[in-house]
Design a protein around this motif. Structure first.
Motif, mmCIF file in Angstrom:
data_model
loop_
_atom_site.group_PDB
_atom_site.id
_atom_site.type_symbol
_atom_site.label_atom_id
_atom_site.label_comp_id
_atom_site.label_asym_id
_atom_site.label_seq_id
_atom_site.Cartn_x
_atom_site.Cartn_y
_atom_site.Cartn_z
ATOM 1 N N LYS B 8 1.637 41.162 -12.199
ATOM 2 C CA LYS B 8 2.504 40.158 -12.804
ATOM 3 C C LYS B 8 2.579 38.923 -11.918
ATOM 4 N N PRO B 9 1.512 38.131 -11.885
ATOM 5 C CA PRO B 9 1.518 36.940 -11.035
ATOM 6 C C PRO B 9 2.573 35.938 -11.506
ATOM 7 N N SER B 10 3.045 35.111 -10.549
ATOM 8 C CA SER B 10 4.048 34.110 -10.934
ATOM 9 C C SER B 10 3.488 32.695 -10.869
ATOM 10 N N SER B 11 2.179 32.586 -10.595
ATOM 11 C CA SER B 11 1.560 31.247 -10.616
ATOM 12 C C SER B 11 0.205 31.344 -11.313
ATOM 13 N N VAL B 12 -0.246 30.198 -11.816
ATOM 14 C CA VAL B 12 -1.553 30.147 -12.471
ATOM 15 C C VAL B 12 -2.644 30.532 -11.469
ATOM 16 N N ALA B 13 -2.506 30.049 -10.245
ATOM 17 C CA ALA B 13 -3.528 30.334 -9.234
ATOM 18 C C ALA B 13 -3.645 31.837 -8.996
ATOM 19 N N ASP B 14 -2.496 32.507 -8.887
ATOM 20 C CA ASP B 14 -2.538 33.950 -8.668
ATOM 21 C C ASP B 14 -3.120 34.682 -9.880
ATOM 22 N N ALA B 15 -2.796 34.176 -11.054
ATOM 23 C CA ALA B 15 -3.313 34.811 -12.268
ATOM 24 C C ALA B 15 -4.829 34.689 -12.328
ATOM 25 N N VAL B 48 -3.404 41.571 -16.556
ATOM 26 C CA VAL B 48 -2.763 40.488 -15.816
ATOM 27 C C VAL B 48 -1.771 39.808 -16.761
ATOM 28 N N SER B 49 -0.509 40.105 -16.541
ATOM 29 C CA SER B 49 0.515 39.554 -17.435
ATOM 30 C C SER B 49 0.765 38.091 -17.101
ATOM 31 N N LEU B 50 0.765 37.255 -18.108
ATOM 32 C CA LEU B 50 1.017 35.823 -17.902
ATOM 33 C C LEU B 50 2.469 35.469 -18.207
ATOM 34 N N SER B 51 3.302 36.487 -18.419
ATOM 35 C CA SER B 51 4.667 36.238 -18.895
ATOM 36 C C SER B 51 5.616 35.754 -17.804
ATOM 37 N N HIS B 52 5.157 35.795 -16.560
ATOM 38 C CA HIS B 52 6.074 35.452 -15.462
ATOM 39 C C HIS B 52 5.687 34.154 -14.773
ATOM 40 N N ILE B 53 4.856 33.359 -15.465
ATOM 41 C CA ILE B 53 4.389 32.092 -14.875
ATOM 42 C C ILE B 53 5.159 30.949 -15.518
ATOM 43 N N ASP B 54 6.185 30.493 -14.834
ATOM 44 C CA ASP B 54 7.055 29.466 -15.431
ATOM 45 C C ASP B 54 6.327 28.157 -15.682
ATOM 46 N N GLU B 55 5.310 27.858 -14.863
ATOM 47 C CA GLU B 55 4.647 26.552 -14.992
ATOM 48 C C GLU B 55 3.854 26.411 -16.301
ATOM 49 N N ILE B 56 3.621 27.485 -17.020
ATOM 50 C CA ILE B 56 2.895 27.348 -18.299
ATOM 51 C C ILE B 56 3.820 27.599 -19.488
ATOM 52 N N LYS B 57 5.115 27.412 -19.284
ATOM 53 C CA LYS B 57 6.059 27.583 -20.392
ATOM 54 C C LYS B 57 6.740 26.259 -20.702
ATOM 55 N N GLY B 58 7.037 26.038 -21.953
ATOM 56 C CA GLY B 58 7.821 24.869 -22.344
ATOM 57 C C GLY B 58 6.972 23.765 -22.952
ATOM 58 N N VAL B 59 7.655 22.730 -23.426
ATOM 59 C CA VAL B 59 7.014 21.618 -24.129
ATOM 60 C C VAL B 59 7.439 20.315 -23.474
ATOM 61 N N CYS B 60 6.445 19.440 -23.255
ATOM 62 C CA CYS B 60 6.788 18.104 -22.746
ATOM 63 C C CYS B 60 5.930 17.062 -23.472
ATOM 64 N N THR B 61 6.167 15.808 -23.194
ATOM 65 C CA THR B 61 5.403 14.731 -23.825
ATOM 66 C C THR B 61 4.615 13.992 -22.739
ATOM 67 N N ASP B 62 3.324 13.779 -22.983
ATOM 68 C CA ASP B 62 2.551 13.078 -21.942
ATOM 69 C C ASP B 62 2.541 11.575 -22.214
ATOM 70 N N ASP B 63 1.863 10.826 -21.344
ATOM 71 C CA ASP B 63 1.952 9.358 -21.456
ATOM 72 C C ASP B 63 1.194 8.821 -22.659
ATOM 73 N N GLN B 64 0.406 9.664 -23.297
ATOM 74 C CA GLN B 64 -0.223 9.231 -24.565
ATOM 75 C C GLN B 64 0.634 9.611 -25.766
#
Lengths: 810, 267
Positions: B8-15, B48-64
């Motif tokens: 259960k990695p907590s970062s994309v790099a670890d995953a 490899v569970s991706l459920s504990h990686i906070d950096e890939i959760k949520g919605v934002c708006t980019d500059d485009q």
């Protein structure tokens, strides 16, 4: 005036407290100390010859206790069939053996051919995968008509062919029926399929076998609708265990719908294996196993012809049905298309001549047996569809055509053996028309059309035979068991009582409604009455619950036993009050003497029975416990009229049921709320059959709809609010409660009205579609409107009801 | 279910690192993979569970102005956060049932590329960009290049979807016709009108998975109305899925019906 207790009251279902709070005790909740687990290895091919099964690797796997194959059961009995049908020529049906584990051949996908018993279910599953089986694939027979062709592969090599029986009813009427057709002014013909269904009770099947070496006795915990029947069939015919050494317990059971009536191989296996390994053995079906091992329902392919005279009187009816038995004969299977189907073919009509031909066929599919309604839905569907088609062909009102031919005088002896005791078909039709505002339909249709939808109104009548069954009659018809019911009423010293019934509740609410009956008879609160069922160790030998029989037959046994209790209690009361027993009355829980102010309470009398200090010991025994067996002298005949309105989306073919109404005659009603719930559930299942549920095999005998990804069950939004009325009551004349039974009516009465409504909708838009086979899925309805191909693969339904194919008639 | 190791990695790099192991498999919300494993149809050494990686959760708006949905965002969370793109929010809100939406993720759905899934229609219909990270670093894949046939995508072994970037159209709608048992789309159409043209993505219908119905796109780009669709011939049914629930011809017919309805809903 609605009552708030006793007969006629909508008492809340006492069992729901435990069901809704997770306190139910189901078979899977039962774990016996030291139990092992079994996993069955099931055939993935429809038909194959077993050349060898190598279990050595599996037996050496971790946790494995023993691996069984068919060879371990060669000295053991086979799964028996409970009914023998005699064919048109007086010959008994062909009856193949059904081994506990396959011997020689596998005959359907799901047929178990090996079993691994291990410390855990996961270990057993691992080991099952290590079994090496050499099974040579054989050509399967799936299509019923192809199965009967000369030279067709045989499901059972030792039988003459795949024909179980060719049944004619009433054979002596055949010539007269044929003659009536020659003289008819009009004949309406319809070929149709009654689609194969999977019962899908919420709780899958479970069995736990236990063996006690200290007294050489066996116990089976199982998900059954009739534990005594399982004890008799398994003990006497399969394993050779006398009933006094065999206990069968069916605790809370999460829905049965017929498929938990039957004695299954897994039950016998667990009981047998527990003794063989001297460990309790448990099996819990997965949902996937349930799809390919629970007996399926329906699966008829029929041709029905209705003859009418110039005045539109029905003069004769003729049917020819192919009924799928599957690969083996399940417990009741032969009786469903015959005695529970042919005898109902007269329906609500005074058609003087009826001939029913049924060819029961073995195929390489899961065995088929009773499913809610069992034979009667198949009869009702054919009849009510052909009557509707006749009305359309003749350009007459379908209601008036029905009314013109209604039976109106009772008792009525049908030409298909049964005698209806009571009924009033015009009354239920009148009530139905009142419920549905038929006059307003055209306006509703216009409103739907304005939204681009086609609206249809369909209706039908039904009659069923319930309260199964008079034992002597069914014995003559081939039943190998009696169909009475039993009850023991045990009154306790302080006045409360326990009713031990041979009926079994798996959702019907017996614990509530049976208590209402007894409480009403004695005049004590309902909570003073406990209903016990489901354990052969503490209930009298009874036949269980199916065929809407429990209140009519089981309830009658309870009334008889309670009558005996009351008669004895009156004698005790008479002694206490120094009066004549003939003068004693029981009302509201108190005994009084007519014309005096003498009174003793129910509890005083029950206490006297067990503390007999002041007691007529010279005349009667102490104690207050009575047993009664009740054997009905006829079936009961619930009937009614159902209607529904549908909207069809002409672009997609999707059908929505907009409204549904049911006017039933159940005779007297004990608990109106429970009755309404039973009708709701039955109608939901009927809508499921009509629109959604399709148990489909491909040409190779693979089950296409083997999970909920492909088998569509009705969901809440598929079912409209249902108007239910049971105010038309013609009480049954031959049971003490005057009740008829309500458990199956909804499933019997609803499919034809749904199909009739869809046909009505399509016809309103000028589509000359006279029939579409169930389920009326969007592609089938769309194809019927457009003359196109509905579904891919699976061929057509001609000759079988299990294909995925195109099934509309233009 | 067979035994496996769960990390259960907590970062994309670890995953990404964990996914380099032999027979390792990424686990999103598990709405497809876990039932497959329970049925013993899949076996792997490591999940490899991706459920504990906070950096890939949520919605934002980019500059485009694109709405960027993290690959680990659940359908339910996406439905809530995509108020700036109502058609896409509606798509997410109608996937499966509440239990499925609470666990299933956009990244898992796109990576699996079930031919009847909803998100592929939303991504292809929007012209989204899929961001994938693997041992070789991060790369952006256009939706037009991402979907390569039933259960087949442009993802490399060990790559995970970290983000999906959705340009927001002027108008859009998603109309689906349910397969009655599974409640996946039998056929569904995602229609999006951008200033420079219309995109139409179809799911559920084709043996090749999600696809763009280019004839409809052309017709709608000059006349954004249901009539423009109903005037077209239905696509060829021969390449369509044909099964218990509908023939190829029926699905082809539904492609036209659902597209027209989506146009009406978007108008």
């Amino acid at each position: 005036m609605p009552k708030d207790t006793g007969i006629g009251a909508s008492s809340k279902r006492r069992e729901d407290v435990r069901f809704l709070t997770g306190k139910g005790r189901y078979t899977d909740d039962i774990n016996v100390a030291g139990q092992a687990h079994v996993v069955f290895l099931r055939s993935d091919m429809a038909h194959g010859r077993i050349n060898s099964i190598d279990t050595a690797d599996a037996a050496a796997m971790p946790g494995v206790i023993r691996v069984f194959t068919g060879a371990d059961f060669e000295g053991v009995g086979t799964i028996p069939c409970g009914w023998q049908v005699t064919d048109r020529h007086g010959e008994p049906m062909q009856e193949p053996p059904h081994p506990i584990l396959a011997q020689g051949k596998v005959r359907h996908v799901g047929d178990p051919y090996a079993a691994v018993v291990a410390e855990t279910a996961a270990q057993a599953r691992d080991a099952a995968e290590a079994i090496v089986a050499d099974i040579e694939e054989l050509t399967p027979v799936i299509d019923m008509k192809a199965a009967l062709a000369d030279g067709a592969p045989k499901v059972h090599d030792d039988l003459k062919n795949n024909l179980c029986y060719d049944w004619g009813f009433v054979e002596e009427n055949k010539a007269a029926v044929d003659e009536a057709f020659q003289n008819a002014a009009h004949v309406t013909t319809l070929e149709l399929v009654n689609n194969r269904l999977v019962a899908n009770p919420m709780e899958p099947r479970v069995a736990v076998g236990d063996y006690a070496a200290h007294d050489d006795s066996s116990t089976l915990y199982t998900t059954s609708q009739n534990p005594h029947v399982i004890r008799l069939l398994m003990g006497a015919f399969v394993l050779g265990i006398p009933e006094h050494k065999l206990r069968v317990v069916a605790p809370d059971v999460g829905g049965g719908f017929g498929t938990k009536i039957f004695h299954y191989a897994e039950e016998a296996f667990c009981t047998f294996a527990a003794k063989a390994i001297q460990r309790p053995v448990k099996w819990t079906s997965t949902r996937g196993e349930a799809f390919m091992s629970d007996a399926h329902g329906r699966d008829h392919v029929s041709k029905i012809e209705l003859a009418l005279d110039a005045d539109h009187n029905f003069t004769a009816l003729r049917t020819e049905t192919y009924a799928n038995m599957g690969a083996y004969l399940s417990t009741f299977a032969p009786s469903i298309p015959t005695w529970l189907h042919g005898t109902l073919m007269a329906g609500n009509y005074k058609t003087p001549l009826v001939y029913v031909n049924v060819k029961a066929v073995f195929t390489n599919t899961v065995p088929v047996d009773a499913y809610r309604g069992a034979g009667r839905p198949e009869a009702t569907f054919q009849l009510e569809r052909v009557v509707d088609k006749a009305a359309r062909e003749l350009g007459v009102d379908p209601v008036e055509l029905r009314r013109k031919n209604f039976i109106t005088e009772f008792p009525y002896q049908t030409p298909v053996a049964v005698e209806y005791d009571t009924g009033d078909y015009n009354a239920t039709m009148d009530k139905l028309l009142e419920l549905i505002d038929r006059d307003g339909f055209e306006a509703r249709r216009k409103e739907s059309e304005a939204r681009g939808k086609l609206r249809g109104l369909g209706l039908n009548c039904y009659i069923e035979a319930c309260g199964i069954a008079p034992s002597q009659l069914v014995g003559q018809l081939g039943a190998r068991a009696g169909l009475y019911e039993s009850a023991t009423v045990r009154v306790n010293a302080t006045g409360g009582l326990v009713v031990m019934t041979g009926s079994h509740s798996h959702g019907q609410g017996h614990e509530t409604s049976f208590a209402q009956v007894v409480s009403d008879m004695i005049g004590i609160p309902e909570d003073q009455v406990e209903i016990v069922h489901g354990d052969t160790a503490n209930t009298p030998m009874g036949m269980g619950t199916y065929g809407s029989r429990s209140l009519a037959v089981g309830g009658s046994a309870i009334v008889k036993a309670t009558d005996k209790i009351i008669a004895k209690a009156k004698k005790i009361a008479a002694h206490l009050m120094e009066a004549s027993p003939d003068d004693v009355e029981l009302k509201d829980g108190a005994f009084t003497v007519a014309g005096t102010d003498k009174s003793v309470a129910w509890g005083d009398v029950t206490l006297a029975a067990y503390v007999p200090h002041n007691y007529p010991l010279e005349d009667i025994e102490p104690g207050l416990e009575e047993t009664a067996f009740y054997d009905p002298n006829n079936f009961t005949y619930p009937s009614g009229a159902y209607a529904c309105e549908v909207e069809v989306d002409p672009e997609t073919g999707k059908v929505d049921v907009i409204s549904f109404a049911a006017a039933d005659d159940f005779g007297n009603v004990v608990n109106p709320m429970i009755v309404e719930g039973q009708v709701h559930g039955g109608v939901a299942q009927g809508i499921g059959q009509a629109l959604l549920e399709n148990c489909a095999y491909d040409e190779n005998g693979q089950l296409l709809s083997a999970s909920y990804m492909d088998y569509a069950m009705p969901r809440a939004h598929d079912v409209p609010m249902i108007k239910v009325d049971h105010s038309c009551q013609t009480p049954c004349t031959h049971n003490p409660l005057g009740v008829k039974g309500c458990g199956e009516a909804g499933a019997i009465g609803s499919p034809p009205s749904v199909v009739n409504a869809v046909i009505d909708a399509l016809q309103s838009a000028g589509h000359d579609v006279t029939h579409i086979d169930m389920p009326l899925t969007p592609p089938r309805v769309w194809a019927a409107m457009n003359g196109a191909n509905a579904t891919g693969g699976g061929g057509t339904a001609h000759g079988r009801s299990v294909g995925a194919g195109d099934t509309a008639t233009h | 279910m067979y035994n496996f190791e769960l990390v259960k990695p907590s970062s994309v790099a670890d995953a990404v690192s964990a996914l380099q192991g032999e027979d390792a498999q990424a686990l999103g919300g598990g709405q497809t993979l876990l039932p497959t494993m329970k049925a013993r149809l899949a076996q792997m050494e490591t999940l490899v569970s991706l459920s504990h990686i906070d950096e890939i959760k949520g919605v934002c708006t980019d500059d485009q102005g694109r709405l960027c949905v993290g690959g680990g965002t659940t359908h339910a969370a996406a439905a809530e956060a995509l108020s700036g793109y109502p058609a896409l929010a509606s798509l997410a809100a109608r996937i499966g049932d509440p239990a499925v939406r609470a666990r299933g993720t956009i990244g898992g759905s796109l990576a699996n590329d079930d031919p009847s899934a909803c998100w592929p229609a939303g991504a292809l219909g929007s012209g989204a960009t899929i961001v994938a990270v693997g041992s070789g670093g991060s790369r952006e894949i256009a939706a037009d290049d991402f979907f390569q046939g039933m259960f087949t995508t442009a993802l490399d072994e060990g790559e995970i979807i970290t983000e999906v970037k959705f340009p927001v159209p002027e108008k859009a709608a998603y109309e689906k016709f349910l397969q009655p048992a599974s409640r996946f789309p039998l056929v569904a159409a995602f229609v999006a009108k951008f200033s420079d043209g219309v995109r139409v993505a179809i799911t559920g219908a084709s043996q090749d998975g999600v696809f763009r119905w280019t004839e409809a796109e052309q017709a709608l780009s000059s006349n954004f109305s249901a009539d423009a669709v109903t005037g077209l011939a239905a696509p060829d049914g021969s390449g369509m899925i044909s099964d218990l629930h509908g023939s190829g011809d029926y699905r082809a017919h539904l492609v036209r019906v659902m597209t027209a309805r989506a146009v009406t809903a978007a108008s």
